[in-house]
Design a protein around this motif. Structure first.
Motif, short mmCIF file in Angstrom:
data_model
loop_
_atom_site.label_atom_id
_atom_site.label_comp_id
_atom_site.label_asym_id
_atom_site.label_seq_id
_atom_site.Cartn_x
_atom_site.Cartn_y
_atom_site.Cartn_z
N ILE A 64 61.69 -4.79 39.96
CA ILE A 64 60.35 -5.25 40.35
C ILE A 64 59.41 -5.26 39.15
O ILE A 64 58.57 -6.16 39.02
CB ILE A 64 59.80 -4.38 41.50
N SER A 65 59.55 -4.29 38.27
CA SER A 65 58.72 -4.29 37.06
C SER A 65 58.92 -5.57 36.27
O SER A 65 57.96 -6.16 35.76
CB SER A 65 59.09 -3.10 36.17
N LYS A 70 55.03 -8.01 31.91
CA LYS A 70 55.71 -8.32 30.65
C LYS A 70 56.15 -6.99 30.05
O LYS A 70 55.49 -5.97 30.24
CB LYS A 70 54.76 -9.05 29.71
N ALA A 71 57.24 -7.01 29.32
CA ALA A 71 57.80 -5.77 28.76
C ALA A 71 56.78 -4.99 27.94
O ALA A 71 56.70 -3.77 28.04
CB ALA A 71 59.03 -6.09 27.92
N ASP A 72 55.98 -5.68 27.15
CA ASP A 72 55.04 -4.97 26.27
C ASP A 72 53.79 -4.47 26.99
O ASP A 72 53.06 -3.65 26.46
CB ASP A 72 54.64 -5.85 25.08
N ASP A 88 59.57 8.51 42.79
CA ASP A 88 60.21 7.19 42.68
C ASP A 88 59.48 6.16 43.54
O ASP A 88 59.34 5.00 43.15
CB ASP A 88 61.68 7.27 43.09
N ILE A 89 59.02 6.59 44.70
CA ILE A 89 58.28 5.69 45.59
C ILE A 89 56.97 5.26 44.93
O ILE A 89 56.59 4.09 45.00
CB ILE A 89 58.02 6.36 46.96
N ASP A 90 56.29 6.20 44.28
CA ASP A 90 55.06 5.87 43.56
C ASP A 90 55.33 4.83 42.47
O ASP A 90 54.55 3.89 42.28
CB ASP A 90 54.45 7.11 42.89
N LEU A 91 56.43 5.00 41.75
CA LEU A 91 56.77 4.06 40.69
C LEU A 91 57.06 2.67 41.23
O LEU A 91 56.64 1.67 40.64
CB LEU A 91 57.96 4.58 39.88
N VAL A 92 57.77 2.60 42.35
CA VAL A 92 58.05 1.30 42.96
C VAL A 92 56.75 0.64 43.41
O VAL A 92 56.53 -0.55 43.19
CB VAL A 92 59.05 1.42 44.13
N ARG A 93 55.87 1.42 44.01
CA ARG A 93 54.58 0.89 44.45
C ARG A 93 53.80 0.35 43.24
O ARG A 93 53.21 -0.71 43.30
CB ARG A 93 53.78 1.99 45.18
N PHE A 94 53.82 1.09 42.14
CA PHE A 94 53.19 0.65 40.90
C PHE A 94 53.79 -0.67 40.42
O PHE A 94 53.09 -1.60 40.04
CB PHE A 94 53.34 1.73 39.82
N ALA A 95 55.12 -0.74 40.43
CA ALA A 95 55.82 -1.94 39.97
C ALA A 95 55.46 -3.16 40.82
O ALA A 95 55.39 -4.28 40.31
CB ALA A 95 57.33 -1.72 39.97
#
Length: 165
Positions: A64-65, A70-72, A88-95
């Motif tokens: 998802i990221s 963009k990578a940078d 991990d759920i927070d990271l997915v939500r961020f992505a």
């Protein structure tokens, strides 16, 4: 260009289809003719219920990221976002970046999971007719989309095969 709703739906489907296929193929204690039967698919999903969401979130974050950043640009944003309490759920939500994208992801996750709990691996035609449409989440490069979906399928299969039955 391709709609991100199509890509997220294909990515979620790839995870579930190939993760479960890996799990089923690794079942040495189940007759090969019965591995893909609905009863065995249901039992397998229930036996791996708690691990599935964790593994999905770990793999989905990267996929998802790549759809939304963009990578940078993601690295400095993550440095500000991540704390010791970040899950991990927070990271997915961020992505996901937007509520609409996150809602589309959640709808697809639930739809695919329910199919497997019903003992069914969705066909491509069923998927095309049923996936969650949300064109407002935008478009992305088709080659990148194909790379994301293919990587998810490959990783999910490897993860499924590696699980202890």
């Amino acid at each position: 260009m391709i709609g991100k709703d199509i890509v997220i739906a294909a990515t979620v489907r790839a995870f579930f289809k190939y993760f479960v296929t890996g799990l089923l193929e690794a079942q040495i204690d189940v007759d090969i003719q019965e591995r893909f039967e609905p009863k065995n698919i249901k039992r397998t999903m229930l036996n791996h219920y708690e691990r599935i969401s964790k593994l999905f979130n770990q793999e989905a974050f990267y996929a998802i990221s790549r759809m939304n950043y963009k990578a940078d640009e993601i690295e400095p944003l993550l440095k500000d976002f991540v704390t010791e309490a970040t899950t991990d759920i927070d990271l997915v939500r961020f992505a996901c970046k937007t509520d609409e994208f996150h809602q589309t992801l959640v709808a697809e996750y639930k739809r695919n999971f329910i199919n497997l709990l019903d003992g069914r691996i969705e066909t491509q035609d069923e998927h095309v007719n049923a996936y969650t449409r949300c064109p407002e989440i935008g478009e992305m490069d088709t080659d990148t989309a194909e790379n994301i979906v293919n990587r998810m399928a490959s990783r999910a299969y490897e993860l499924g095969k590696s699980q202890i039955n």
